[in-house]
Design a protein around this motif. Structure first.
Motif, mmCIF file in Angstrom:
data_model
loop_
_atom_site.group_PDB
_atom_site.id
_atom_site.type_symbol
_atom_site.label_atom_id
_atom_site.label_comp_id
_atom_site.label_asym_id
_atom_site.label_seq_id
_atom_site.Cartn_x
_atom_site.Cartn_y
_atom_site.Cartn_z
ATOM 1 N N PRO A 19 1.516 23.564 0.152
ATOM 2 C CA PRO A 19 1.648 23.827 -1.291
ATOM 3 C C PRO A 19 2.664 22.909 -1.957
ATOM 4 C CG PRO A 19 1.582 25.881 -0.058
ATOM 5 C CD PRO A 19 1.688 24.784 0.954
ATOM 6 N N ARG A 20 3.751 22.625 -1.257
ATOM 7 C CA ARG A 20 4.769 21.727 -1.824
ATOM 8 C C ARG A 20 4.196 20.333 -2.056
ATOM 9 N NH1 ARG A 20 10.172 21.086 -2.511
ATOM 10 N NH2 ARG A 20 11.023 18.996 -2.192
ATOM 11 N N ALA A 21 3.404 19.846 -1.097
ATOM 12 C CA ALA A 21 2.799 18.525 -1.261
ATOM 13 C C ALA A 21 1.842 18.500 -2.436
ATOM 14 C CB ALA A 21 2.067 18.124 0.025
ATOM 15 N N MET A 22 1.111 19.584 -2.633
ATOM 16 C CA MET A 22 0.176 19.634 -3.754
ATOM 17 C C MET A 22 0.922 19.630 -5.093
ATOM 18 S SD MET A 22 -2.756 19.554 -2.282
ATOM 19 C CE MET A 22 -1.846 18.430 -1.192
ATOM 20 N N VAL A 23 2.069 20.305 -5.127
ATOM 21 C CA VAL A 23 2.877 20.306 -6.352
ATOM 22 C C VAL A 23 3.436 18.911 -6.621
ATOM 23 C CG1 VAL A 23 4.996 21.183 -7.418
ATOM 24 C CG2 VAL A 23 3.457 22.746 -6.222
ATOM 25 N N VAL A 24 3.945 18.269 -5.571
ATOM 26 C CA VAL A 24 4.543 16.946 -5.720
ATOM 27 C C VAL A 24 3.516 15.913 -6.163
ATOM 28 C CG1 VAL A 24 5.610 15.026 -4.457
ATOM 29 C CG2 VAL A 24 6.434 17.362 -4.111
ATOM 30 N N THR A 25 2.343 15.914 -5.531
ATOM 31 C CA THR A 25 1.326 14.912 -5.844
ATOM 32 C C THR A 25 0.480 15.260 -7.060
ATOM 33 O OG1 THR A 25 -0.279 15.949 -4.341
ATOM 34 C CG2 THR A 25 1.160 14.248 -3.420
ATOM 35 N N GLY A 26 0.502 16.544 -7.467
ATOM 36 C CA GLY A 26 -0.299 16.954 -8.620
ATOM 37 C C GLY A 26 -1.778 17.100 -8.323
ATOM 38 N N VAL A 27 -2.143 17.164 -7.063
ATOM 39 C CA VAL A 27 -3.546 17.338 -6.696
ATOM 40 C C VAL A 27 -3.959 18.784 -6.934
ATOM 41 C CG1 VAL A 27 -5.214 17.251 -4.801
ATOM 42 C CG2 VAL A 27 -3.467 15.484 -4.995
ATOM 43 N N ARG A 28 -5.062 18.975 -7.635
ATOM 44 C CA ARG A 28 -5.563 20.318 -7.920
ATOM 45 C C ARG A 28 -6.460 20.807 -6.779
ATOM 46 N NH1 ARG A 28 -7.163 17.331 -12.184
ATOM 47 N NH2 ARG A 28 -9.342 17.772 -11.642
ATOM 48 N N VAL A 29 -6.605 22.102 -6.674
ATOM 49 C CA VAL A 29 -7.419 22.689 -5.610
ATOM 50 C C VAL A 29 -8.867 22.220 -5.713
ATOM 51 C CG1 VAL A 29 -8.314 24.845 -4.650
ATOM 52 C CG2 VAL A 29 -5.923 24.699 -5.378
ATOM 53 N N ASP A 30 -9.396 22.132 -6.937
ATOM 54 C CA ASP A 30 -10.791 21.729 -7.082
ATOM 55 C C ASP A 30 -11.015 20.281 -6.639
ATOM 56 O OD1 ASP A 30 -9.240 21.307 -9.631
ATOM 57 O OD2 ASP A 30 -11.044 20.165 -10.128
ATOM 58 N N GLN A 31 -9.962 19.437 -6.719
ATOM 59 C CA GLN A 31 -10.090 18.060 -6.256
ATOM 60 C C GLN A 31 -10.256 17.989 -4.738
ATOM 61 O OE1 GLN A 31 -6.420 16.672 -8.459
ATOM 62 N NE2 GLN A 31 -7.712 14.880 -8.811
ATOM 63 N N LEU A 32 -9.671 18.935 -4.042
ATOM 64 C CA LEU A 32 -9.742 18.926 -2.585
ATOM 65 C C LEU A 32 -11.173 19.092 -2.078
ATOM 66 C CD1 LEU A 32 -6.674 21.207 -1.784
ATOM 67 C CD2 LEU A 32 -6.764 18.707 -1.661
ATOM 68 N N TYR A 77 0.819 -1.216 0.000
ATOM 69 C CA TYR A 77 0.000 0.000 0.000
ATOM 70 C C TYR A 77 0.847 1.258 0.000
ATOM 71 C CZ TYR A 77 0.808 1.152 4.945
ATOM 72 O OH TYR A 77 1.380 1.531 6.135
ATOM 73 N N ASP A 78 0.194 2.376 -0.307
ATOM 74 C CA ASP A 78 0.847 3.675 -0.279
ATOM 75 C C ASP A 78 -0.223 4.748 -0.059
ATOM 76 O OD1 ASP A 78 3.361 5.311 -0.739
ATOM 77 O OD2 ASP A 78 2.060 6.199 -2.252
ATOM 78 N N THR A 79 0.203 5.877 0.468
ATOM 79 C CA THR A 79 -0.707 7.004 0.667
ATOM 80 C C THR A 79 -0.119 8.257 0.042
ATOM 81 O OG1 THR A 79 0.280 7.691 2.776
ATOM 82 C CG2 THR A 79 -1.508 6.052 2.868
ATOM 83 N N GLU A 80 -0.990 9.145 -0.385
ATOM 84 C CA GLU A 80 -0.588 10.505 -0.764
ATOM 85 C C GLU A 80 -1.332 11.446 0.173
ATOM 86 O OE1 GLU A 80 1.855 11.054 -2.713
ATOM 87 O OE2 GLU A 80 2.000 8.974 -3.390
ATOM 88 N N THR A 81 -0.634 12.427 0.689
ATOM 89 C CA THR A 81 -1.152 13.217 1.799
ATOM 90 C C THR A 81 -1.057 14.714 1.531
ATOM 91 O OG1 THR A 81 0.983 13.354 2.941
ATOM 92 C CG2 THR A 81 -0.347 11.374 3.327
ATOM 93 N N THR A 82 -1.613 15.485 2.463
ATOM 94 C CA THR A 82 -1.568 16.944 2.348
ATOM 95 C C THR A 82 -0.232 17.516 2.790
ATOM 96 O OG1 THR A 82 -2.517 17.135 4.577
ATOM 97 C CG2 THR A 82 -4.053 17.193 2.700
ATOM 98 N N GLY A 83 0.661 16.686 3.311
ATOM 99 C CA GLY A 83 1.955 17.155 3.775
ATOM 100 C C GLY A 83 2.693 16.059 4.505
#
Length: 313
Positions: free
Chosen positions: A60-73, A14-20
């Motif tokens: 913000p760095r985590a969002m850049v790394v994971t590629g998650v857009r603001v609207d997805q949040l 397993y793996d997770t992507e997080t907000t930070g």
């Protein structure tokens, strides 16, 4: 099927992507897992995302790394955090018992997962109860670098040191990882590295599989007064002969070990050492048992004239 040592067949990778990167503050945004058989062949897969919790401020760095857009949040089509945690718990329970595998998972992903379960009023020790055991591929990669260095390509970071980051190590060893930091892609990268370690560093893999159950690791420490500990410290791999000398009085799941390159009389003069002896005495353990008996999991020590310990959770 369950082996005699209590470890189950098959793996949950397993793996997770997080907000930070703050394990106490940040939240899981994406979770992915793959069920494999004993030979790391994929049997099933699962992936889920969630909306942002109202009290979390994503990095913000985590969002850049994971590629998650603001609207997805804030996408109302996505499950809530509670709904995501409930579904993750259901899947892990359905796939158990198994060996739960990740990359740097014991130090990071599992901590976040337990906190997420706790906040959702779910049992938090899913990964190491109910017949499950745990395995972290990052320490295995570090051990492979030490004991089977010629079997792998080792990427070098900007500081000229070997990089064990998954998004560098996997591509360097033949994995197409254009979607790095997507949870499911990282799961497949982890499986790729695990397969290579099993194939090219079989002694490392077999040792890890044998001692992934805490009781087995405990027996190893009890039966071996001296053993090799390998760890990554300040970006450098180091191995040394160590001996277990006592249990951490604050956590019985940890033991103290002495790096045998050091003069024990010098170490014993340090303030942390005397404090440890006093605290151990307050817990009713005779002083001599610090140097002889060890009833829990192995610890790692680094160089330098100081006593160090790490958790073997």
């Amino acid at each position: 099927m369950i082996h005699q040592d209590g470890a189950a067949d098959g793996c949950i990778v397993y793996d997770t992507e997080t907000t930070g990167a703050d394990r106490c503050f940040d939240q899981i945004l994406q979770f992915a897992a793959v069920r494999t058989d004993d030979d790391l062949n994929i049997v099933d897969s699962f992936e889920i995302r969630s909306r942002l919790l109202p009290h979390i401020v994503p990095s913000p760095r985590a969002m850049v790394v994971t590629g998650v857009r603001v609207d997805q949040l804030f996408d109302l089509q996505l499950p809530s955090h509670y709904e995501m945690c409930t579904r993750i718990h259901e899947v892990l329970a359905a796939w158990s018992p198994a060996t739960v595998v990740g990359y740097n998972s014991i130090s990071f992903d599992e901590e976040l997962l337990r906190r997420a379960f706790y906040s959702s009023l779910l049992p938090i020790y899913t990964t190491n109860t109910g017949g499950n055991s745990r395995l972290d591929i990052l320490p295995l990669a570090i051990a492979a670098h030490t004991f089977a260095p010629d079997g792998f390509a080792w990427p070098v970071n900007e500081k000229g040191r070997t990089s064990f980051k998954l998004d560098r190590l996997a591509p360097a060893n033949g994995f197409e990882h254009s979607h790095a930091h997507d949870a499911l892609a990282d799961v497949h990268a982890t499986i790729h590295i695990a397969r290579l370690i099993r194939e090219r560093a079989p002694a490392v893999w077999n040792s890890a599989m044998e001692y992934r159950v805490k009781a087995s690791a405990t027996r190893f420490v009890e039966m071996n007064p001296v053993f090799v500990a390998t760890r990554l410290r300040f970006g450098l791999c180091s191995s040394s002969l160590v001996t277990a000398i006592g249990i951490n009085p604050d956590n019985s799941g940890e033991v103290f070990t002495l790096d045998l390159r050091q003069d024990p009389t010098v170490i014993a003069k340090g303030k942390p050492w005397r404090k440890m002896l006093v605290r151990a005495g307050q817990n009713g353990r005779p002083l001599t048992t610090l140097w002889r008996g060890c009833r829990r999991a192995a610890a790692l020590t680094g160089s330098g004239q100081e006593l160090e310990y790490e958790k073997m959770r």
